[in-house]
Design a protein around this motif. Sequence first.
Motif, PDB file in Angstrom:
ATOM      1  N   VAL A  28      45.186  45.194  49.113  1.00 36.11           N
ATOM      2  CA  VAL A  28      45.236  45.418  47.660  1.00 36.11           C
ATOM      3  C   VAL A  28      46.698  45.543  47.217  1.00 36.11           C
ATOM      4  O   VAL A  28      47.131  44.911  46.244  1.00 36.11           O
ATOM      5  CB  VAL A  28      44.459  46.701  47.263  1.00 36.11           C
ATOM      6  CG1 VAL A  28      44.623  46.993  45.779  1.00 36.11           C
ATOM      7  CG2 VAL A  28      42.983  46.571  47.624  1.00 36.11           C
ATOM      8  N   MET A  43      48.420  42.105  47.282  1.00 40.63           N
ATOM      9  CA  MET A  43      48.007  41.231  46.168  1.00 40.63           C
ATOM     10  C   MET A  43      48.562  41.747  44.842  1.00 40.63           C
ATOM     11  O   MET A  43      48.928  40.962  43.965  1.00 40.63           O
ATOM     12  CB  MET A  43      46.484  41.115  46.126  1.00 40.63           C
ATOM     13  CG  MET A  43      45.957  40.193  47.193  1.00 40.63           C
ATOM     14  SD  MET A  43      44.209  39.817  46.983  1.00 40.63           S
ATOM     15  CE  MET A  43      43.498  41.100  47.959  1.00 40.63           C
ATOM     16  N   ALA A  44      48.632  43.075  44.710  1.00 42.51           N
ATOM     17  CA  ALA A  44      49.204  43.650  43.489  1.00 42.51           C
ATOM     18  C   ALA A  44      50.692  43.297  43.394  1.00 42.51           C
ATOM     19  O   ALA A  44      51.206  42.963  42.321  1.00 42.51           O
ATOM     20  CB  ALA A  44      49.012  45.160  43.480  1.00 42.51           C
ATOM     21  N   ASP A  50      50.958  39.716  42.433  1.00 34.92           N
ATOM     22  CA  ASP A  50      50.604  39.606  41.012  1.00 34.92           C
ATOM     23  C   ASP A  50      51.804  39.999  40.150  1.00 34.92           C
ATOM     24  O   ASP A  50      52.149  39.319  39.183  1.00 34.92           O
ATOM     25  CB  ASP A  50      49.409  40.525  40.729  1.00 34.92           C
ATOM     26  CG  ASP A  50      48.916  40.410  39.304  1.00 34.92           C
ATOM     27  OD1 ASP A  50      48.204  39.441  39.011  1.00 34.92           O
ATOM     28  OD2 ASP A  50      49.266  41.282  38.476  1.00 34.92           O
ATOM     29  N   ASN A  55      44.578  34.737  45.899  1.00 39.15           N
ATOM     30  CA  ASN A  55      45.192  36.060  45.767  1.00 39.15           C
ATOM     31  C   ASN A  55      44.870  36.695  44.413  1.00 39.15           C
ATOM     32  O   ASN A  55      44.910  37.916  44.266  1.00 39.15           O
ATOM     33  CB  ASN A  55      46.706  35.977  45.944  1.00 39.15           C
ATOM     34  CG  ASN A  55      47.303  34.860  45.138  1.00 39.15           C
ATOM     35  OD1 ASN A  55      47.113  33.696  45.488  1.00 39.15           O
ATOM     36  ND2 ASN A  55      47.993  35.186  44.068  1.00 39.15           N
ATOM     37  N   ASP A  56      44.527  35.863  43.425  1.00 35.61           N
ATOM     38  CA  ASP A  56      44.169  36.399  42.114  1.00 35.61           C
ATOM     39  C   ASP A  56      42.770  37.018  42.112  1.00 35.61           C
ATOM     40  O   ASP A  56      42.306  37.484  41.071  1.00 35.61           O
ATOM     41  CB  ASP A  56      44.290  35.317  41.036  1.00 35.61           C
ATOM     42  CG  ASP A  56      45.731  34.867  40.859  1.00 35.61           C
ATOM     43  OD1 ASP A  56      46.602  35.741  40.705  1.00 35.61           O
ATOM     44  OD2 ASP A  56      45.999  33.650  40.908  1.00 35.61           O
ATOM     45  N   TYR A  72      42.520  39.618  43.229  1.00 39.57           N
ATOM     46  CA  TYR A  72      43.015  40.932  42.794  1.00 39.57           C
ATOM     47  C   TYR A  72      42.696  41.148  41.313  1.00 39.57           C
ATOM     48  O   TYR A  72      42.303  42.236  40.895  1.00 39.57           O
ATOM     49  CB  TYR A  72      44.529  41.013  43.039  1.00 39.57           C
ATOM     50  CG  TYR A  72      45.184  42.186  42.368  1.00 39.57           C
ATOM     51  CD1 TYR A  72      45.019  43.479  42.854  1.00 39.57           C
ATOM     52  CD2 TYR A  72      45.962  42.004  41.217  1.00 39.57           C
ATOM     53  CE1 TYR A  72      45.610  44.559  42.226  1.00 39.57           C
ATOM     54  CE2 TYR A  72      46.554  43.075  40.587  1.00 39.57           C
ATOM     55  CZ  TYR A  72      46.375  44.353  41.091  1.00 39.57           C
ATOM     56  OH  TYR A  72      46.950  45.417  40.464  1.00 39.57           O
ATOM     57  N   SER A  73      42.885  40.082  40.518  1.00 39.85           N
ATOM     58  CA  SER A  73      42.588  40.153  39.089  1.00 39.85           C
ATOM     59  C   SER A  73      41.130  40.507  38.863  1.00 39.85           C
ATOM     60  O   SER A  73      40.800  41.282  37.965  1.00 39.85           O
ATOM     61  CB  SER A  73      42.844  38.786  38.436  1.00 39.85           C
ATOM     62  OG  SER A  73      44.013  38.814  37.685  1.00 39.85           O
ATOM     63  N   VAL A 114      41.214  39.226  51.495  1.00 48.91           N
ATOM     64  CA  VAL A 114      40.534  39.468  50.215  1.00 48.91           C
ATOM     65  C   VAL A 114      39.256  40.277  50.464  1.00 48.91           C
ATOM     66  O   VAL A 114      38.972  41.258  49.766  1.00 48.91           O
ATOM     67  CB  VAL A 114      40.209  38.136  49.490  1.00 48.91           C
ATOM     68  CG1 VAL A 114      39.318  38.392  48.275  1.00 48.91           C
ATOM     69  CG2 VAL A 114      41.492  37.431  49.053  1.00 48.91           C
ATOM     70  N   ALA A 149      40.063  43.832  51.322  1.00 49.68           N
ATOM     71  CA  ALA A 149      40.524  44.526  50.109  1.00 49.68           C
ATOM     72  C   ALA A 149      39.329  44.960  49.262  1.00 49.68           C
ATOM     73  O   ALA A 149      39.279  46.089  48.764  1.00 49.68           O
ATOM     74  CB  ALA A 149      41.456  43.610  49.308  1.00 49.68           C
TER      75      ALA A 149
END
Length: 547
Positions: free
Chosen positions: A205, A208-209, A212, A455-456, A458-459, A495, A498
């Motif tokens: 997490v 990825m943050a 981002d 990776n998004d 995360y979004s 992912v 996470a």
Amino acid sequence: MFCYQCQEALKNTGCTTVGVCGKTADVANLQDLLIFTLKGISFLNLKAREVGVNKEKSDRFLIEGLFSTITNVNFDRNFFLRRIKEAVALREEIKEDLRKAGVKVDEYESIDAISWTYGTDADIEAISQEVGVLSTEDEDIRSLRELITYGVKGMAAYAYHAYQLGYKDDNIFRFMEKLLAKVLDDSLTVDDYVALAMETGKYGVDTMALLDKANTSTYGHPEIKKVNIGVRNNPGILVSGHDLKDLEQLLEQTAGTGVDVYTHGEMLPAHYYPAFKKYPHFVGNYGNAWWQQDKEFELFNGPILMTTNCLIPPKDSYKDRVYTTGVVGFEGVKHIPEGPDGKKDFSEIIEHAKRCKPPVEIERGEIIGGFAHNQVLQLADKIVETVKTGAIKRFFVMAGCDGRMKSRTYYTEFAKALPKDTVILTAGCAKYRYNKLNLGDINGIPRVLDAGQCNDSYSLAVIAMKLKEVFGLNDINELPISYNIAWYEQKAVIVLLALLYLGVKNIHLGPTLPAFLSPNVTKLLVEKFGIGGITNVEDDLKMFLGV
Ligand code: FSO
Ligand code: SF4
């Protein structure tokens, strides 16, 4: 050779003579030895951090090394031979630094990953056959060690992209080292490794943050965009992979040359970033997900730049038009290096493009995307209202990867069969299974919301957290969201970890469960997190919708 790190592992067990991906046995073994040596480096670098003698170059070396072993990144034997030699040299340098700082390094020499050495390339080849996945005998410990190792490979890929944009976090590097050092430790139990897998999710997490933040601070927050999927009548360059900095440099260097730039596969979401909208020659997206590249690259006519995975062994018909950069490599394919200032010179590709015919048009129209967290949260009121009125009944997170397997048509059929009051949230190249279906909208909200690259995802987690808050729920699992995720390679592993760390339960993973999960580890994931596979569209829909 024994490799079972991706979803296409032979017979869902493992590739043993050559990879389904095209990776040869010698390259697979060399990748194992590189990872093995990186574990030794990690062990030592943790000590170096403790006494303050660690060097930044070790961070970069670690993430590049891990990234290069992800599926479909690098197939070049010489690359791995070189990297292994560099790894041994770096390891010895760290030892020397530790000795100077008064650390008794010789105590660690009993650990093979720290002490192994070579005289000739033949020694390297021989040792490379001894250090693979199967060198861990207990299948559950092996399964968990590989799970976290693949997670850390995915983490390294994301950390690499962030690093390229000038963003790094020492805590993430320290954690990667800790994890790789723990994989060397024979005293750890199954429970220890499960705890480490959860911690891997936490750092997943964070990574990825960080990426981002790197992407959005550099290129702005993704916005809704209709992306052209047709072609123009100029020569073009096709860019694939995930590295936005490479794309930016190429767009700068192609400006005013008469050469157009198109995205392929996972580079599609670049169109959503405000910073790339200023280039009139950034024309659109060509083709589909990575596995269709053998047909699509042929038809494209112009040169192709592979910035990351997923490369498949190029056919002779277009091999001379393929260029790699970063940690991507393939024997006989031209590589564009990075200069000391971080700059890359793409002039050779641009001159090559000028000699080529324009791309063959394979489709026409537009696809819509740009629904990353910032954009979706701007629409939050509308979305919440639509959920409250019942016009949207459920969201389906269908993020992840696409792949060659025929069974992946399941995802197209699943998307088509979903009730009209449901919305798909997606990220990664899995979207190509349904992003051209014209599934319509609900009160102006498209039924496929594409957040971006894998990776998004995360979004998607940020969006879920926000919805939980807005609806005043205690648990993310109370939201009307189901998870039907497609996986292929190791970024999907991070992912997944996470999402588990964030408390998401009942994730369904397909088209097959990972070969690297032993029966006991699978059982554990089922009991602890409700992880499941997929069956068929009809039964799965009933299961997800509770009817
Ligand atoms: Fe797809 Fe390939 Fe992004 Fe992966 S292009 S499969 S998870 O590398 O990275 O989604
Ligand atoms: Fe097989 Fe996948 Fe490993 Fe390639 S990466 S060798 S296809 S398991």
